[in-house]
Design an enzyme around this catalytic site. Sequence first.
Site, PDB file in Angstrom:
ATOM      1  N   TYR A  11       0.825  -1.224   0.000  1.00  0.00           N
ATOM      2  CA  TYR A  11       0.000   0.000   0.000  1.00  0.00           C
ATOM      3  C   TYR A  11       0.858   1.274   0.000  1.00  0.00           C
ATOM      4  CZ  TYR A  11      -3.284   3.445   2.038  1.00  0.00           C
ATOM      5  OH  TYR A  11      -4.037   4.552   2.316  1.00  0.00           O
ATOM      6  N   SER A 124       6.276   3.273  13.282  1.00  0.00           N
ATOM      7  CA  SER A 124       4.841   3.481  13.468  1.00  0.00           C
ATOM      8  C   SER A 124       4.568   4.246  14.758  1.00  0.00           C
ATOM      9  CB  SER A 124       4.170   2.106  13.548  1.00  0.00           C
ATOM     10  OG  SER A 124       2.847   2.223  14.014  1.00  0.00           O
ATOM     11  N   TYR A 148       3.652  -6.888  17.118  1.00  0.00           N
ATOM     12  CA  TYR A 148       3.881  -6.020  15.959  1.00  0.00           C
ATOM     13  C   TYR A 148       4.590  -4.732  16.394  1.00  0.00           C
ATOM     14  CZ  TYR A 148       3.112  -2.437  12.470  1.00  0.00           C
ATOM     15  OH  TYR A 148       3.321  -1.408  11.590  1.00  0.00           O
ATOM     16  N   LYS A 152       8.617  -3.194  15.764  1.00  0.00           N
ATOM     17  CA  LYS A 152       9.036  -1.860  15.293  1.00  0.00           C
ATOM     18  C   LYS A 152      10.034  -1.248  16.269  1.00  0.00           C
ATOM     19  CE  LYS A 152       6.588  -1.675  11.544  1.00  0.00           C
ATOM     20  NZ  LYS A 152       7.269  -1.810  10.247  1.00  0.00           N
ATOM     21  N   TYR A 176       4.944   6.587  11.185  1.00  0.00           N
ATOM     22  CA  TYR A 176       3.691   6.965  10.517  1.00  0.00           C
ATOM     23  C   TYR A 176       2.542   6.951  11.508  1.00  0.00           C
ATOM     24  CZ  TYR A 176       6.310   4.638   6.671  1.00  0.00           C
ATOM     25  OH  TYR A 176       7.250   4.182   5.790  1.00  0.00           O
ATOM     26  N   ARG A 291     -12.268  -2.266  21.403  1.00  0.00           N
ATOM     27  CA  ARG A 291     -11.354  -3.304  20.918  1.00  0.00           C
ATOM     28  C   ARG A 291     -10.156  -3.348  21.862  1.00  0.00           C
ATOM     29  NH1 ARG A 291      -9.065  -2.451  14.868  1.00  0.00           N
ATOM     30  NH2 ARG A 291      -8.058  -0.707  15.889  1.00  0.00           N
TER      31      ARG A 291
END
Length: 339
Positions: A11, A124, A148, A152, A176, A291
């Site tokens: 992406y 991130s 995850y 990073k 990001y 969540r």
Amino acid sequence: MKILVTGGAGYIGSHTVVLLIEAGYEVIVFDNFCNSSRESINRVEKIVGQKITVFEGDIRSRDDLGKVFSSNKIDAVIHFAGLKAVGESVEQPLRYYDNNVNGTVILCEVMEKYNCKSIIFSSSATVYGDPHTTPILESFPTSATNPYGRSKLFIEEILRDLYVSDNDWKVILLRYFNPVGAHNSGTIGEDPNGIPNNLMPFIAQTAVGKREYLSVFGDDYDTPDGTGVRDYIHVVDLAQGHVNALDRLDDFSEVMTINLGTGKGYSVLEMVKAFEKASGKKVPYKIAPRRAGDIATCFADPSYAKEVLDWEAKRGIEEMCEDGWLWQSQNPDGYLTKS
Ligand code: NAD
Ligand code: WQD
């Protein structure tokens, strides 16, 4: 200058390849297509009007990487390749550490072997964990709540160690915030496998009729409307941040850690409204439980990027939704849609 873009079929990578070529860089894409398709490269070729050199390979394979580096003098690497699904990383931590961390170590070993010591890495905002306040500065403490995010953080530290060991390395860590939207041709965009985890592709698929309704994860956060607030950034602005970083790579004599965000936060319900306006479609939603692992508010202080990269996000929420809708409506089945 010849730039190797790992994960260049993905992406963010595909959008960055377009801008790099438009800025006059020579680009080689390296991807194993585990989360992307060759069709994205075909579409990029149409946008830029030239063929793209693609190596199919895995960053964990010294042989695959060696083929690229032995046949090309690579000046710098933009390293997007990695797995990125938070929930999946909790279920498959070893796969994430192997792909992301081990893959980056092997990439750097091969780069070193061929005396290529310039790397821009996709980090991130997740490395800020649950920030004590917003907007978030690069100097804020870091933490991670899932494999995850930890991958990073580990990679950031590994690249810093590498620089300490050898100051010839040039390292830029770009953190990001939430990339959304698509190229304004509507021909490349985000194409998640299966049910999207992220908000914007889920909204877009709901608007186009592929999903019945959006579940809004929690409406009791300490935010203006109770739903989560994030810093959504147009993927083309994000891609431009990489071009600016590359242009200035040689100006820096330390590892640079830089937020790429807009500095503005929007709630889930604000995003739903904006998308409805841009698409002219209804996005039905239901309030669902929070969540696990989500935080209330996350947005950047992007002033350091302005100072050191002369970069700032130019596209607002309307353009993010319009371009996201153009991509989704023209490609309801992503890259499987016949063009
Ligand atoms: P993506 O999945 O679309 O792109 C990643 C690309 O890397 C894919 O084309 C995939 O096939 C490739 N890849 C994965 N493992 C590989 C391997 N071992 N060898 C070769 N290729 C491999 O993801 P994206 O959204 O474009 O993200 C790019 C990078 O930015 C990732 O590192 C991601 O963690 C990071 N990032 C993404 C976001 C986001 O929300 N999209 C936010 C912050 C950081
Ligand atoms: C945004 C908001 C959700 C889906 C994730 C990763 C992060 C980074 C970007 C890679 C939140 C809400 C979402 C849905 C919802 N990726 N939401 N219904 O969680 O900020 O960040 O992607 O580095 O690491 O964690 O993004 O798009 O998943 O969620 O209500 O179906 O939308 O609760 O408030 P997030 P997101």
